[in-house]
Design an enzyme around this catalytic site. Structure first.
Site, PDB file in Angstrom:
ATOM      1  N   LYS A 165      -0.289   0.866   2.486  1.00  0.00           N
ATOM      2  CA  LYS A 165      -0.635   1.960   1.590  1.00  0.00           C
ATOM      3  C   LYS A 165       0.669   2.594   1.147  1.00  0.00           C
ATOM      4  CE  LYS A 165      -3.752   4.458  -0.492  1.00  0.00           C
ATOM      5  NZ  LYS A 165      -4.791   3.891  -1.349  1.00  0.00           N
ATOM      6  N   SER A 234      -1.664  -1.210  -1.666  1.00  0.00           N
ATOM      7  CA  SER A 234      -2.503  -0.314  -2.461  1.00  0.00           C
ATOM      8  C   SER A 234      -1.788   1.016  -2.613  1.00  0.00           C
ATOM      9  CB  SER A 234      -3.861  -0.091  -1.782  1.00  0.00           C
ATOM     10  OG  SER A 234      -4.599  -1.288  -1.701  1.00  0.00           O
TER      11      SER A 234
END
Length: 370
Positions: A165, A234
């Site tokens: 992330k 992401s």
């Protein structure tokens, strides 16, 4: 070397704030909240800069877990790695996958082969002007190595999926960099997601020896021949550092799970998905070897940047109504769901430097009963 046992639990959700399934499993004793190491989820937002379902889901989970752990919600977020991927287009179904880890004295007698292991690490917070550039690549590479050590994995060949992330830029962050006399990689918030994802993926490639360490700022989003076969990144607005989760197989793991992967060369590469399933003794649903059960599939998807798939033009990049990442998630999600027999699979959009251009890695976790 310590011996660990990893648990994997896929839980469907009724919305980004739904924690009832997780709380039920904690209440029944199936999940010990103190053993939760990471949570990967798919939420039904748009997956873009203004997708606040990711932040909402993390806040709901942290609030629910706080009394279970005797911590504040903020402390829970620091303790557990939360990676929420927005966008459940097409047949993709919202869900979370909870990873637990506990230490055990020894591997059970008769347990053969390497089993699923998980490790986690964080980078430092980045300055806005560092996103999409060499600093993010280098810091991510160091964090991947730290996460491998945490997982008890020494051989890069045993790493099958690295979930990251990473941050993105906002107008305030761009202005802060400018006030210091520095320029960011881009001034576009949406465009910064690609830069951050790409640099993070290249950090994985450097750490695993998939490419050299001499990557320059100008290579990000340009040298698509440089990529990682196992990176999944992401971007989100809710953080300024990278959260790194390494999934692989280790002889030091006593878990009942195994992970394998393959690389999709394009968005319709069904053969690669089938290959990933076969890596862990599974076949196209409902086929499977005795004693093998599908837990979840994790994949990256993107619209091919050259505008074509196997010589035929696609229009995903020109659609002004729907972003190309949403098109790609829907397409790849449908392909994988058809082969897996379920839409509750983790397909994340934006695969810059994550597999070859237009393709992406696909990993499969199976439960073994032997």
């Amino acid at each position: 070397m310590r011996t660990t046992s990893v648990g994997v639990f896929k839980i469907v959700t009724k919305g980004p704030g739904d924690v009832s399934g997780l709380m039920a499993m904690i209440g029944s004793g199936a999940i010990d909240p103190k053993s939760i190491l990471a949570v990967l989820g798919k939420t039904e937002g748009n997956g873009g800069v203004n997708d606040f379902t990711r932040e909402y889901a993390v806040a709901a989970l942290c609030t629910a877990l706080a009394p279970q752990l005797g911590l504040s919600p903020e402390e829970v977020e620091q303790r557990i790695a939360f990676v929420m991927s927005g966008g459940t287009e097409g047949v993709l179904s919202p869900h979370i996958t909870v990873f637990t880890r506990r230490e055990v004295e020894r591997r059970p007698a008769g347990l053969s082969g390497k089993r699923l292991s998980i490790g986690m690490a964080h980078t430092r917070d980045f300055l806005p002007e560092e996103l999409g550039r060499a600093a993010q690549i280098a810091e991510t590479a160091a964090a991947v190595k730290a996460a491998m050590a945490d997982a008890g994995i020494a051989d890069p060949a045993d790493v099958h999926f690295v979930q990251i992330k990473c941050p993105l830029l906002t107008s305030d962050r761009v202005e802060a960099a400018s006030a210091r006399g520095n320029k960011t990689a881009t001034t576009s918030a949406y465009g910064s997601m690609a830069y951050s994802r790409g640099a993070s993926a290249l950090g994985v490639a450097v750490a695993l020896g998939e490419t050299g360490s001499d990557i320059s700022d100008g290579d990000v989003l340009r040298r698509y021949d440089l990529f990682s076969k196992v990176a999944s990144t992401s971007a989100g607005i809710e953080l300024m550092h990278n959260v790194v989760i390494v999934l692989g197989n280790s002889a030091a793991s006593a878990s009942e799970f195994e992970i394998g992967h393959a690389v999709m060369n394009d968005a319709i590469d069904a053969a690669a998905v089938t290959s990933a399933l076969k890596c862990v003794g599974l076949g196209v649903a409902p086929q499977a070897e005795a004693g093998r059960e599908l837990v979840n599939i994790f994949a990256k998807a993107e619209a091919s940047p050259d505008g074509s798939v196997r010589g035929f033009r696609h229009t995903m990049l020109e659609d002004t109504d729907i972003s190309s990442t949403r098109h790609a998630r829907a397409a790849v999600g449908g392909l994988i769901a058809g082969l897996a027999g379920t839409g509750a699979v983790y397909v994340s959009g934006g695969a810059e430097h994550q597999g070859p251009a237009g393709g992406g890695p696909v990993a499969v976790i199976a439960r073994l009963s032997d």
